[in-house]
Motif scaffolding. Structure first.
Motif, PDB file in Angstrom:
ATOM      1  N   GLY A  16      24.545   3.032  16.279  1.00 23.23           N
ATOM      2  CA  GLY A  16      24.251   1.718  16.835  1.00 23.23           C
ATOM      3  C   GLY A  16      23.121   1.058  16.064  1.00 23.23           C
ATOM      4  O   GLY A  16      23.180  -0.118  15.712  1.00 23.23           O
ATOM      5  N   THR A  17      22.110   1.841  15.784  1.00 23.75           N
ATOM      6  CA  THR A  17      20.941   1.339  15.079  1.00 23.75           C
ATOM      7  C   THR A  17      21.306   0.884  13.660  1.00 23.75           C
ATOM      8  O   THR A  17      20.950  -0.222  13.233  1.00 23.75           O
ATOM      9  CB  THR A  17      19.884   2.458  15.014  1.00 23.75           C
ATOM     10  OG1 THR A  17      19.787   3.036  16.318  1.00 23.75           O
ATOM     11  CG2 THR A  17      18.545   1.940  14.560  1.00 23.75           C
ATOM     12  N   ALA A  18      22.027   1.741  12.946  1.00 19.22           N
ATOM     13  CA  ALA A  18      22.418   1.408  11.570  1.00 19.22           C
ATOM     14  C   ALA A  18      23.314   0.178  11.546  1.00 19.22           C
ATOM     15  O   ALA A  18      23.152  -0.723  10.714  1.00 19.22           O
ATOM     16  CB  ALA A  18      23.135   2.597  10.935  1.00 19.22           C
ATOM     17  N   VAL A  19      24.242   0.133  12.466  1.00 21.10           N
ATOM     18  CA  VAL A  19      25.194  -0.976  12.517  1.00 21.10           C
ATOM     19  C   VAL A  19      24.460  -2.275  12.871  1.00 21.10           C
ATOM     20  O   VAL A  19      24.706  -3.330  12.286  1.00 21.10           O
ATOM     21  CB  VAL A  19      26.314  -0.648  13.539  1.00 21.10           C
ATOM     22  CG1 VAL A  19      27.052  -1.885  13.980  1.00 21.10           C
ATOM     23  CG2 VAL A  19      27.274   0.383  12.946  1.00 21.10           C
ATOM     24  N   GLN A  20      23.526  -2.196  13.817  1.00 20.04           N
ATOM     25  CA  GLN A  20      22.792  -3.406  14.208  1.00 20.04           C
ATOM     26  C   GLN A  20      21.854  -3.881  13.101  1.00 20.04           C
ATOM     27  O   GLN A  20      21.701  -5.094  12.887  1.00 20.04           O
ATOM     28  CB  GLN A  20      22.024  -3.166  15.508  1.00 20.04           C
ATOM     29  CG  GLN A  20      22.959  -3.055  16.713  1.00 20.04           C
ATOM     30  CD  GLN A  20      22.261  -2.549  17.974  1.00 20.04           C
ATOM     31  OE1 GLN A  20      21.154  -2.976  18.285  1.00 20.04           O
ATOM     32  NE2 GLN A  20      22.905  -1.651  18.674  1.00 20.04           N
ATOM     33  N   MET A  21      21.240  -2.944  12.390  1.00 20.28           N
ATOM     34  CA  MET A  21      20.424  -3.366  11.247  1.00 20.28           C
ATOM     35  C   MET A  21      21.325  -4.043  10.211  1.00 20.28           C
ATOM     36  O   MET A  21      21.003  -5.113   9.683  1.00 20.28           O
ATOM     37  CB  MET A  21      19.698  -2.157  10.630  1.00 20.28           C
ATOM     38  CG  MET A  21      18.595  -1.593  11.527  1.00 20.28           C
ATOM     39  SD  MET A  21      17.502  -0.387  10.690  1.00 20.28           S
ATOM     40  CE  MET A  21      18.629   0.959  10.345  1.00 20.28           C
ATOM     41  N   GLY A  22      22.457  -3.415   9.926  1.00 19.89           N
ATOM     42  CA  GLY A  22      23.410  -4.001   8.965  1.00 19.89           C
ATOM     43  C   GLY A  22      23.843  -5.389   9.394  1.00 19.89           C
ATOM     44  O   GLY A  22      23.881  -6.328   8.585  1.00 19.89           O
ATOM     45  N   MET A  44      16.554  -8.317  15.526  1.00 14.47           N
ATOM     46  CA  MET A  44      17.357  -7.188  16.010  1.00 14.47           C
ATOM     47  C   MET A  44      17.116  -5.948  15.148  1.00 14.47           C
ATOM     48  O   MET A  44      17.043  -4.818  15.662  1.00 14.47           O
ATOM     49  CB  MET A  44      18.838  -7.550  15.964  1.00 14.47           C
ATOM     50  CG  MET A  44      19.740  -6.484  16.543  1.00 14.47           C
ATOM     51  SD  MET A  44      21.480  -6.981  16.403  1.00 14.47           S
ATOM     52  CE  MET A  44      22.110  -6.531  18.005  1.00 14.47           C
ATOM     53  N   ALA A  45      16.967  -6.149  13.828  1.00 19.75           N
ATOM     54  CA  ALA A  45      16.806  -5.016  12.910  1.00 19.75           C
ATOM     55  C   ALA A  45      15.521  -4.227  13.183  1.00 19.75           C
ATOM     56  O   ALA A  45      15.582  -3.031  13.490  1.00 19.75           O
ATOM     57  CB  ALA A  45      16.883  -5.484  11.462  1.00 19.75           C
ATOM     58  N   PRO A  46      14.331  -4.880  13.102  1.00 22.84           N
ATOM     59  CA  PRO A  46      13.121  -4.085  13.371  1.00 22.84           C
ATOM     60  C   PRO A  46      13.074  -3.549  14.799  1.00 22.84           C
ATOM     61  O   PRO A  46      12.608  -2.418  15.029  1.00 22.84           O
ATOM     62  CB  PRO A  46      11.973  -5.087  13.122  1.00 22.84           C
ATOM     63  CG  PRO A  46      12.590  -6.443  13.137  1.00 22.84           C
ATOM     64  CD  PRO A  46      14.013  -6.260  12.698  1.00 22.84           C
TER      65      PRO A  46
END
Lengths: 403, 403
Positions: free
Chosen positions: B116-122, B94-96
């Motif tokens: 959304g991107t930051a939260v999903q990487m986290g 999910m992160a990359p």
């Protein structure tokens, strides 16, 4: 969709109207109370022999509560229980009783606070307003929360903290939003009304915020653990004294009389009167210079004794004093800016005793500015964790375990 | 007693260690992502013809998600569901995927956000850390919340809001504190790490706070109702477009390709490219002068189209743009200071779409200072009430009904 929005507009208007009524009552009561407190403190300074009336004043108030108080003696816990749906109701007489009782405590030199008084006046007014408007069960709970928020907000001049305090104090580890808008409206109006009466709130300066470093964080965590443990010590000692006093002297009149005598004795043993009353000069001292570690523990003892012996008044301002003086004395020890650690202690001990970290964060921001926000929240959370599942409000439920 | 304190110290140390790991990962990812976003925006400016690659970029990313994404396409909702105990887990890919996908969206001119991107990487990093340390079910939930908080805090430079956002976004009308300290630690570290990488966050000036008056409050309430309704419009339109696009074009590759073509068409119909990407220049414009009401609705349309067609990216920065431009255009109409109402709109629309009033209040304070606190909270609560029981996160549970 349109019907939903219409009912929402009605909801908002309804709660603004109710919040204005609660806010005007609670805010005016807070203003009157704050002015009375100032008068009581000044009068006590002018007539030092008033201290010898403390046992009689305490005994008289306890007599009033005993004979005419109904369940008002439960104080803040009664409000919390009523919101949780306990049987019974909040008697209107709670407002005049707690107001008069607290002024007597302060006039004659008991060591106590003011938030309990403001919150109980707010709660009693709210219950009365709820009865007049024949509110249903849910709305009645919401308006009691409004009273708590409005009283808290107006007495300290901190409407954001007041809003969240009313929601957060009900249970440990949980906030529910049923009352969030009404609470906010009542806190907002209450604060405006108190200010409109010309009452000004005391202001403290946090000074320069130290630069972030690993060691600073470690030191702050150590300080915050001590704030949390001090909060527990205060809560437990007060509860224990209440129990012991009642066991030895089941008659509340005798209990308060004896408690007053002990406080007089203590004043003469220590040889200073600076621990009497709210103790605001001690906070000023704590922010200005590093105070002795003796200060916080003495204020703690005086307050636990006063409240343990059944005197009226809140716990929060003494908690501010205890926290600020503890922080101030730790500042020297830990080599951290004194007003900075005094401010953290001010908020931290309060947070440990009330289990309301978000309200305390907001109060810290309202009093000291947002720049110290991260440190304030760190202290609130550590103190919250280390103060255990007890606190000054025994009716506070445990919503979610702390760890 | 001592054993309890010992276990608490272990609890605190354990979560500080885990928070440092999550924070370093999420904070570094956010820093890399923010720098990449800047590069993408600049590159798009230099090569305007990149816009014509949008359909191909979108189609390619959707292909990757379709073939290799597992359940990562669920985005933020997957994290929320996992915290609520749904079956399955968060795949590390999910992160990359979301990082690469969002950069592609921005490089070629999709209108989307970044939280959304930051939260999903986290979240993806947290899940991986949890697996390495073999955390039990409760701790796994807590560490996922840490990932959300850390991602949010580091992408916007708002650690207090990040902490509370992770707790508050899970359910409407309810905060539970299981994760409050871990979340705070992860948000704190994440934010420090992003800053340590040299990334600076954009700053806006709220200007002078207007003097309190009855009419000001009425006007702010009207504006806040519009912020809430706009948030609903955005959420509903995006959900509706997602549904319709999927119904007409069940193949995600074709769907994103077609969506890209529509966006290109729209750019040429409107004759400007300022609605592409995050839209931060629009926020600057909104704070500087009253913008046309056309601006907010166009940005809303561009973003709903981009996300509805399955492009990657968050919703929050476009929500900031929509709110600030709406506030700015209302400022002229309502005769309220423009930067002030732009700031209120910035926070207000975001609050209506995410249903997180306390996180939004804290974000407002972190971005604009505490002086406007009461107005910010008023706007958050009214927008929260009027945005209904929907929002951009469909997996958000309803904890407590709004009214």
């Amino acid at each position: 969709m349109n019907r939903i929005k219409q009912s929402l507009i009605i909801y908002v208007i309804k709660w603004i109207v109710l919040a204005v009524i609660v806010g005007v009552l609670a805010g005016s009561a807070s203003a009157f109370f704050l002015i009375s407190l100032e008068w009581a403190a000044e009068t006590r300074e002018v007539y030092p022999w008033f201290l010898f009336l403390l046992p009689f004043g305490g005994a008289f108030i306890s007599f009033l509560y005993w004979k005419y108080g109904l369940n008002a003696a439960k104080g803040n816990n009664l409000l919390i229980e009523q919101v949780h749906g306990a049987k019974g109701s909040i008697p209107f007489r709670m407002a005049p009783l707690v107001l008069f009782g607290t002024i007597v405590t302060h006039l004659f030199g008991g060591s106590a606070g003011r938030e309990g008084t403001a919150v109980q006046m707010g709660g009693a007014f709210s219950e009365a307003v709820g009865k007049i408007f024949k509110l249903d069960e849910l709305d009645r709970k919401i308006i009691i929360i409004c009273g708590i928020s409005s009283g808290f907000a107006s007495i300290f001049g901190t409407p954001l903290a007041g809003t969240v305090f009313g929601l957060e104090v009900l249970a440990i580890g949980l906030i529910r939003y049923e009352a969030i808008f009404p609470s906010f409206a009542a806190a907002f109006i209450g604060n405006i009304v108190t200010t409109a009466w010309g009452v000004q709130h005391h202001h403290y300066e946090i000074g320069l915020i130290p630069e972030l470093s690993f060691f600073l964080i470690v030191k702050i965590i150590i300080a915050a653990i001590l704030f949390g443990l001090t909060a527990t010590l205060f809560s437990e000692l007060t509860h224990w004294l209440k129990e012991k006093f009642t066991k030895i002297m089941p008659n509340p009149v005798i209990k308060s009389f004896a408690g007053g005598l002990i406080i007089i004795g203590l004043v003469y043993i220590i040889g200073t009167r600076k621990y009497l009353g709210l103790g605001i000069p001690l906070i000023d001292e704590a922010f200005n210079e590093g105070v002795s570690p003796f200060t916080f523990i003495t204020k703690l003892l005086f307050t636990s004794l006063t409240l343990g012996a059944g005197y009226q008044g809140g716990e929060v301002t003494p908690l501010f004093v205890i926290g600020a003086t503890l922080g101030s004395s730790l500042g020297e020890l830990l080599h951290i800016s004194i007003p900075f650690l005094a401010a953290l202690g001010f908020i931290g001990v309060f947070c440990g005793a009330t289990n309301t970290p978000i309200a305390c964060l907001l109060m810290g921001i309202e009093l000291f500015g947002s720049e110290a926000g991260m440190y304030l929240f760190l202290v609130c959370l550590i103190s919250y964790l280390f103060s255990g599942h007890t606190g000054i409000y025994t009716s506070q439920q445990i919503g979610v375990s702390k760890n």
